[in-house]
Design a protein around this motif. Structure first.
Motif, short mmCIF file in Angstrom:
data_model
loop_
_atom_site.label_atom_id
_atom_site.label_comp_id
_atom_site.label_asym_id
_atom_site.label_seq_id
_atom_site.Cartn_x
_atom_site.Cartn_y
_atom_site.Cartn_z
N VAL A 1 0.87 -1.17 0.00
CA VAL A 1 0.00 0.00 0.00
C VAL A 1 0.91 1.22 0.00
O VAL A 1 1.96 1.22 0.64
CB VAL A 1 -0.89 0.02 1.27
CG1 VAL A 1 -1.69 1.29 1.36
CG2 VAL A 1 -1.80 -1.19 1.30
N TRP A 2 0.54 2.24 -0.73
CA TRP A 2 1.32 3.49 -0.77
C TRP A 2 0.45 4.63 -0.27
O TRP A 2 -0.62 4.86 -0.81
CB TRP A 2 1.78 3.78 -2.20
CG TRP A 2 2.75 2.77 -2.73
CD1 TRP A 2 2.43 1.63 -3.41
CD2 TRP A 2 4.16 2.79 -2.61
NE1 TRP A 2 3.58 0.94 -3.72
CE2 TRP A 2 4.67 1.64 -3.24
CE3 TRP A 2 5.06 3.67 -2.02
CZ2 TRP A 2 6.01 1.36 -3.31
CZ3 TRP A 2 6.42 3.39 -2.09
CH2 TRP A 2 6.89 2.24 -2.73
N ALA B 1 -0.93 10.31 8.54
CA ALA B 1 -1.36 11.09 9.70
C ALA B 1 -2.85 10.89 9.97
O ALA B 1 -3.26 10.70 11.12
CB ALA B 1 -1.04 12.57 9.49
N ASP B 2 -3.66 10.90 8.92
CA ASP B 2 -5.09 10.65 9.08
C ASP B 2 -5.34 9.24 9.61
O ASP B 2 -6.20 9.03 10.47
CB ASP B 2 -5.83 10.83 7.75
CG ASP B 2 -5.98 12.28 7.34
OD1 ASP B 2 -5.79 13.18 8.20
OD2 ASP B 2 -6.27 12.53 6.16
N LEU B 3 -4.61 8.27 9.09
CA LEU B 3 -4.77 6.88 9.51
C LEU B 3 -4.50 6.71 11.00
O LEU B 3 -5.26 6.06 11.71
CB LEU B 3 -3.82 5.98 8.71
CG LEU B 3 -3.82 4.49 9.05
CD1 LEU B 3 -5.13 3.85 8.60
CD2 LEU B 3 -2.64 3.80 8.39
N VAL C 1 4.42 12.65 11.64
CA VAL C 1 4.72 11.60 10.65
C VAL C 1 5.99 11.95 9.90
O VAL C 1 6.89 11.12 9.75
CB VAL C 1 3.54 11.41 9.67
CG1 VAL C 1 3.93 10.49 8.52
CG2 VAL C 1 2.32 10.86 10.40
N GLY C 2 6.09 13.19 9.43
CA GLY C 2 7.27 13.62 8.67
C GLY C 2 8.55 13.52 9.47
O GLY C 2 9.58 13.04 8.96
N MET D 1 7.30 1.41 5.46
CA MET D 1 7.45 2.69 6.17
C MET D 1 6.25 2.95 7.08
O MET D 1 6.42 3.42 8.21
CB MET D 1 7.61 3.83 5.18
CG MET D 1 7.74 5.19 5.85
SD MET D 1 9.19 5.34 6.94
CE MET D 1 10.47 5.65 5.74
N ILE D 2 5.06 2.64 6.60
CA ILE D 2 3.86 2.84 7.42
C ILE D 2 3.98 2.02 8.71
O ILE D 2 3.66 2.49 9.80
CB ILE D 2 2.59 2.45 6.64
CG1 ILE D 2 2.43 3.37 5.42
CG2 ILE D 2 1.36 2.50 7.52
CD1 ILE D 2 1.44 2.87 4.38
N THR D 3 4.48 0.79 8.59
CA THR D 3 4.68 -0.07 9.75
C THR D 3 5.71 0.52 10.71
O THR D 3 5.48 0.58 11.93
CB THR D 3 5.13 -1.47 9.30
OG1 THR D 3 4.12 -2.03 8.48
CG2 THR D 3 5.39 -2.38 10.49
#
Length: 123
Positions: A22-23, A30-32, A40-41, A77-79
């Motif tokens: 997923v991208w 941030a919304d997630l 997040v950044g 990265m999300i993980t």
């Protein structure tokens, strides 16, 4: 760019990967997780500076005609970001990941790699 979908609705993680991942943009992450984009950044920057993930593997850019671009980050990265952020949704996502790591599907075990280092701390 077909980016897939990742959402947390009513305490349940829903994922629709495209080509195995997923991208999401920083704003979508941030919304997630229910936090500020700046958090997040800054966590993405720390993860990349520490060499925990390779930017060429976890980041893609979409360029527009006017020369501007937007960055997308993959599930790796999300993980990693989820393990650095303290929020209700980040906690739900981490729990979902851990459940997936030990869940047995029929006669096959599901393997989930979670990048981790002693350099990563929650903030």
């Amino acid at each position: 760019m077909d980016s897939g979908k990742l959402s947390i609705i009513d305490g349940s993680v829903k994922i629709t990967p495209v080509n195995g991942t997923v991208w999401l943009t920083k704003h979508e992450i941030a919304d997630l997780f229910g936090c500020f984009v700046s958090k997040v950044g800054s966590n993405i920057s720390v993860i990349l500076k520490a060499g925990l993930l390779d930017e060429s593997e976890v980041c893609r850019r979409k360029y527009y005609e006017n020369g501007s671009f937007i960055e997308f980050y993959n599930l790796g990265m999300i993980t990693a970001v989820a393990f650095r952020i303290r929020s209700h949704n980040a906690d739900l996502f981490r729990r979902w990941l851990m459940k997936q790591a030990v869940q047995k599907q029929s006669d096959k075990w599901v393997s989930v790699f979670v990048p981790w280092s002693d350099k990563i701390f929650l903030n």
